[in-house]
Design a protein around this motif. Structure first.
Motif, PDB file in Angstrom:
ATOM      1  N   PRO A  35       0.833  -1.212   0.000  1.00  0.00           N
ATOM      2  CA  PRO A  35       0.000   0.000   0.000  1.00  0.00           C
ATOM      3  C   PRO A  35       0.865   1.259   0.000  1.00  0.00           C
ATOM      4  N   GLY A  36       0.355   2.262  -0.684  1.00  0.00           N
ATOM      5  CA  GLY A  36       1.051   3.544  -0.716  1.00  0.00           C
ATOM      6  C   GLY A  36       2.091   3.663  -1.806  1.00  0.00           C
ATOM      7  N   MET A  37       2.084   2.742  -2.785  1.00  0.00           N
ATOM      8  CA  MET A  37       3.045   2.827  -3.883  1.00  0.00           C
ATOM      9  C   MET A  37       2.998   4.230  -4.495  1.00  0.00           C
ATOM     10  N   PRO A  38       4.156   4.861  -4.697  1.00  0.00           N
ATOM     11  CA  PRO A  38       4.158   6.197  -5.302  1.00  0.00           C
ATOM     12  C   PRO A  38       3.423   6.198  -6.651  1.00  0.00           C
ATOM     13  N   GLU A  39       2.630   7.216  -6.865  1.00  0.00           N
ATOM     14  CA  GLU A  39       1.816   7.290  -8.083  1.00  0.00           C
ATOM     15  C   GLU A  39       2.669   7.264  -9.348  1.00  0.00           C
ATOM     16  N   GLN A  40       3.830   7.918  -9.327  1.00  0.00           N
ATOM     17  CA  GLN A  40       4.697   7.901 -10.518  1.00  0.00           C
ATOM     18  C   GLN A  40       5.164   6.482 -10.843  1.00  0.00           C
ATOM     19  N   LEU A  41       5.475   5.712  -9.831  1.00  0.00           N
ATOM     20  CA  LEU A  41       5.913   4.333 -10.040  1.00  0.00           C
ATOM     21  C   LEU A  41       4.752   3.493 -10.580  1.00  0.00           C
ATOM     22  N   ARG A  42       3.583   3.683 -10.004  1.00  0.00           N
ATOM     23  CA  ARG A  42       2.397   2.973 -10.472  1.00  0.00           C
ATOM     24  C   ARG A  42       2.117   3.315 -11.941  1.00  0.00           C
ATOM     25  N   ARG A  43       2.241   4.586 -12.294  1.00  0.00           N
ATOM     26  CA  ARG A  43       2.013   5.004 -13.683  1.00  0.00           C
ATOM     27  C   ARG A  43       3.073   4.407 -14.619  1.00  0.00           C
ATOM     28  N   LEU A  44       4.311   4.357 -14.172  1.00  0.00           N
ATOM     29  CA  LEU A  44       5.371   3.736 -14.974  1.00  0.00           C
ATOM     30  C   LEU A  44       4.966   2.312 -15.346  1.00  0.00           C
ATOM     31  N   TYR A  45       4.535   1.549 -14.341  1.00  0.00           N
ATOM     32  CA  TYR A  45       4.142   0.166 -14.599  1.00  0.00           C
ATOM     33  C   TYR A  45       2.881   0.076 -15.448  1.00  0.00           C
ATOM     34  N   SER A  46       1.887   0.893 -15.165  1.00  0.00           N
ATOM     35  CA  SER A  46       0.615   0.776 -15.887  1.00  0.00           C
ATOM     36  C   SER A  46       0.712   1.258 -17.331  1.00  0.00           C
ATOM     37  N   GLN A  47       1.533   2.273 -17.599  1.00  0.00           N
ATOM     38  CA  GLN A  47       1.615   2.833 -18.941  1.00  0.00           C
ATOM     39  C   GLN A  47       2.770   2.285 -19.778  1.00  0.00           C
ATOM     40  N   PHE A  48       3.857   1.880 -19.112  1.00  0.00           N
ATOM     41  CA  PHE A  48       5.052   1.468 -19.868  1.00  0.00           C
ATOM     42  C   PHE A  48       5.511   0.053 -19.532  1.00  0.00           C
ATOM     43  N   GLY A  49       5.417  -0.343 -18.284  1.00  0.00           N
ATOM     44  CA  GLY A  49       5.789  -1.699 -17.904  1.00  0.00           C
ATOM     45  C   GLY A  49       7.199  -1.801 -17.351  1.00  0.00           C
ATOM     46  N   TYR A  50       7.811  -2.935 -17.628  1.00  0.00           N
ATOM     47  CA  TYR A  50       9.143  -3.237 -17.116  1.00  0.00           C
ATOM     48  C   TYR A  50       9.969  -3.847 -18.243  1.00  0.00           C
ATOM     49  N   GLY A  51      11.273  -3.908 -18.064  1.00  0.00           N
ATOM     50  CA  GLY A  51      12.150  -4.491 -19.079  1.00  0.00           C
ATOM     51  C   GLY A  51      13.451  -3.718 -19.167  1.00  0.00           C
ATOM     52  N   THR A  52      14.148  -3.913 -20.272  1.00  0.00           N
ATOM     53  CA  THR A  52      15.473  -3.307 -20.421  1.00  0.00           C
ATOM     54  C   THR A  52      15.405  -1.947 -21.110  1.00  0.00           C
ATOM     55  N   ILE A  53      16.290  -1.081 -20.678  1.00  0.00           N
ATOM     56  CA  ILE A  53      16.497   0.206 -21.347  1.00  0.00           C
ATOM     57  C   ILE A  53      17.750   0.045 -22.197  1.00  0.00           C
ATOM     58  N   GLY A  54      17.603   0.334 -23.487  1.00  0.00           N
ATOM     59  CA  GLY A  54      18.730   0.235 -24.408  1.00  0.00           C
ATOM     60  C   GLY A  54      19.242  -1.192 -24.545  1.00  0.00           C
ATOM     61  N   GLU A  55      20.471  -1.296 -25.015  1.00  0.00           N
ATOM     62  CA  GLU A  55      21.129  -2.595 -25.180  1.00  0.00           C
ATOM     63  C   GLU A  55      21.651  -3.057 -23.834  1.00  0.00           C
TER      64      GLU A  55
END
Length: 135
Positions: A35-55
Motif C-alpha cells: 500500500p502507498g506505492m508512489p503514483e509515478q511508479l504505479r504510472r510507470l508500470y501501468s503505462q510502460f511496464g518493465y524491461g530493459t532500457i537500451g542494449e
C-alpha cells in the motif's frame, strides 16, 4: 518531468529499449501487498511496464523482492525493500516500502542506502541518468 515525458524521451533516445506492459491484475495485487506505492511508479508500470532500457544498459523491475537476487541472510536484512531497477553491475535501485517508500539503492554490500538528497524518486533517477546524463 513527469513519467510520460521521461519515458518518451528514453524510448526515443534508446531505441533498443524493450518494455513489457504489466497486467491490471498485477497492479491490483501490488497495491494490496504494498500500500502507498508512489503514483509515478504505479504510472510507470501501468503505462510502460518493465524491461530493459537500451542494449542492456539498465533493467526496470516489477517490485522485485530482494530474495530473488540476494542470499537469504542479505534478503532478510532488506525486509520491506522492493527492487525497481538494476544496472547489471551490482547496483540496484529500490524503495523501502516499509518506511514511507523511501528511495535509495542497494550496492555490492547488500545494504539499502537512501538517496535522500541525490534522487527524489525512481523517475527522477531515470530522468537524470538517461536524459540529463548524470552517470
Amino acid at each position: 518531468m513527469n513519467v510520460d515525458e521521461v519515458m518518451s524521451q528514453i524510448l526515443t533516445s534508446e531505441p533498443a529499449t524493450s518494455l513489457v506492459p504489466v497486467k491490471p491484475e498485477w497492479l491490483t495485487l501490488a497495491d494490496e501487498e504494498y500500500p502507498g506505492m508512489p503514483e509515478q511508479l504505479r504510472r510507470l508500470y501501468s503505462q510502460f511496464g518493465y524491461g530493459t532500457i537500451g542494449e542492456s544498459r539498465y533493467m526496470i523491475h516489477c517490485l522485485l523482492d530482494p530474495s530473488e537476487i540476494y542470499d537469504s541472510a542479505t534478503a532478510e536484512t532488506l525486509s520491506g525493500v522492493v527492487i525497481v531497477g538494476d544496472d547489471f553491475a551490482g547496483n540496484c535501485e529500490a524503495y523501502d516500502a516499509a518506511n514511507s517508500w523511501r528511495f535509495g539503492s542497494i550496492g555490492e554490500s547488500g545494504e539499502f542506502k537512501p538517496y535522500d538528497q541525490l534522487y527524489s524518486s525512481f523517475i527522477d533517477f531515470l530522468e537524470r541518468w538517461f536524459i540529463n546524463d548524470d552517470t
